[in-house]
Design a protein around this motif. Structure first.
Motif, short mmCIF file in Angstrom:
data_model
loop_
_atom_site.label_atom_id
_atom_site.label_comp_id
_atom_site.label_asym_id
_atom_site.label_seq_id
_atom_site.Cartn_x
_atom_site.Cartn_y
_atom_site.Cartn_z
N SER A 1 1.06 -1.44 -0.20
CA SER A 1 0.23 -0.01 -0.38
C SER A 1 0.64 1.43 0.54
O SER A 1 0.19 2.41 -0.82
N VAL A 2 2.04 1.37 0.73
CA VAL A 2 3.01 2.21 0.65
C VAL A 2 3.35 2.89 -0.36
O VAL A 2 3.34 3.60 -0.75
N LEU A 3 4.29 1.59 -0.60
CA LEU A 3 5.05 1.46 -2.12
C LEU A 3 4.51 2.10 -3.56
O LEU A 3 4.72 2.50 -4.69
N ASN A 4 3.25 1.40 -3.75
CA ASN A 4 1.89 1.82 -4.96
C ASN A 4 1.52 2.72 -4.22
O ASN A 4 0.16 3.41 -5.47
N SER A 5 1.29 3.81 -2.90
CA SER A 5 0.53 4.96 -2.85
C SER A 5 -0.56 4.74 -3.41
O SER A 5 -1.59 4.90 -4.04
N VAL A 6 -1.04 3.33 -2.37
CA VAL A 6 -2.75 3.09 -2.49
C VAL A 6 -3.18 4.13 -1.75
O VAL A 6 -3.73 4.51 -0.32
N VAL A 7 -4.48 4.72 -1.97
CA VAL A 7 -5.42 5.74 -1.69
C VAL A 7 -6.01 5.65 -0.47
O VAL A 7 -7.05 5.94 -0.53
N PHE A 8 -5.77 4.93 0.49
CA PHE A 8 -6.60 4.63 1.91
C PHE A 8 -6.67 5.90 2.85
O PHE A 8 -5.84 6.36 2.63
N PRO A 9 -7.67 5.72 3.42
CA PRO A 9 -7.71 6.33 4.42
C PRO A 9 -6.71 6.85 5.17
O PRO A 9 -6.40 5.39 5.78
N LYS A 10 -6.74 7.31 5.92
CA LYS A 10 -5.50 6.96 7.10
C LYS A 10 -5.97 6.47 8.27
O LYS A 10 -5.08 5.80 8.50
N GLU A 11 -6.78 6.53 8.41
CA GLU A 11 -7.32 5.52 9.43
C GLU A 11 -7.48 4.16 9.03
O GLU A 11 -6.80 2.59 9.89
N VAL A 12 -7.11 3.76 7.89
CA VAL A 12 -7.43 2.60 7.28
C VAL A 12 -5.29 2.17 7.48
O VAL A 12 -4.82 0.82 7.62
N TYR A 13 -4.71 2.81 6.53
CA TYR A 13 -3.07 2.70 7.52
C TYR A 13 -3.08 1.96 8.49
O TYR A 13 -1.89 1.93 8.68
N ASP A 14 -3.28 2.89 9.23
CA ASP A 14 -3.04 3.54 10.59
C ASP A 14 -3.36 1.85 11.51
O ASP A 14 -2.65 1.40 12.48
N GLN A 15 -4.27 1.39 11.50
CA GLN A 15 -5.11 -0.14 11.28
C GLN A 15 -3.63 -0.93 10.67
O GLN A 15 -2.98 -1.65 11.24
N LEU A 16 -3.89 -0.94 9.53
CA LEU A 16 -2.57 -1.73 8.77
C LEU A 16 -1.84 -1.88 9.20
O LEU A 16 -0.52 -2.93 9.23
N GLN A 17 -0.63 -0.73 9.79
CA GLN A 17 0.57 -0.33 10.53
C GLN A 17 0.61 -0.84 11.85
O GLN A 17 1.27 -1.68 12.03
N ALA A 18 -0.87 -0.98 12.56
CA ALA A 18 -0.38 -1.33 13.95
C ALA A 18 -0.97 -2.81 13.96
O ALA A 18 -0.05 -3.70 14.34
#
Length: 217
Positions: free
Chosen positions: A134-151
């Motif tokens: 998601s990070v490498l390919n710049s997937v346009v997830f909302p910040k909440e989803v990125y935070d959940q994925l990172q956790a």
């Protein structure tokens, strides 16, 4: 969230997983990039043999340049990592096309849809790979989803591509070599015994034939 992000910003998000990324593309780095760019090898790795560079050494050499946003290196890393993970790429491509055929024009995926995609991807490919992709390919997830994925990525213990310590690999290789040598010697011993037995049997048969011939005379 990441549509307009810079490479240094991406680095801040994935730096703790850089060893995992490098583990995945280490052959491309050692046998591709470093062998072709001797000047780079001399400058950042003191001209060492690329094939003998450890994961830690590769991380130490590449991390500062990625942190600075070296575009050429970032493109190389992203390209090679995606080539190693085409399954997750096609998964995202299919799901994004269901949202919009022109998905590259999206600014942000709706939260409920983004959560569903992230959850399904995590189930199939693991939290770490989903987050890295998601990070490498710049997937346009909302910040909440990125935070959940990172956790979730931080909490995950077992991943398909969890780096194996190179010392462990070397230990297993040495043990395998010892076993190979042991069985080669054992097989060689059996072969010699077989040859001796065959020779002895031939002599016995020859003696029996002589005795039979003598009886008929």
């Amino acid at each position: 969230m990441l549509k307009e992000s810079t490479y240094p910003e991406k680095y801040q998000m994935i730096q703790e997983w850089l060893p995992l990324i490098i583990q995945s593309i280490r052959k491309d780095l050692r046998q591709g990039h470093l062998k072709k760019d001797r000047a780079f090898l001399m400058q950042h790795f003191q001209g060492k043999n690329p094939n003998k560079l450890t994961i830690d050494e590769l991380v130490a050499g590449y991390a500062p340049l990625l942190k600075e946003g070296n575009e050429e290196l970032w493109e190389f890393f992203i390209d090679r990592w995606l080539l190693k993970h085409t399954d997750i790429y096609y998964f995202f491509e299919q799901n994004m096309k269901e949202i919009d055929e022109e998905f590259t024009e999206l600014d942000e995926i709706e939260l409920s849809v983004a959560k569903k995609i992230a959850e399904e991807s995590t189930q199939q490919f693991g939290a770490k790979n989903t987050f890295i992709f998601s990070v490498l390919n710049s997937v346009v997830f909302p910040k909440e989803v990125y935070d959940q994925l990172q956790a979730a990525a931080r909490e995950s213990v077992v991943e398909r591509e969890e780096p194996v310590p190179e010392s462990s690999i070397q230990d297993h290789s040495s043990e395998l070599k010892r076993l190979e040598n042991r069985y080669e010697k054992k097989l060689l011993g059996l072969q010699k015994k077989y040859d001796r037995d065959v020779t002895a049997l031939k002599k016995q048969i020859a003696n029996l034939q002589k005795k039979l011939t003598a009886l008929h005379e």
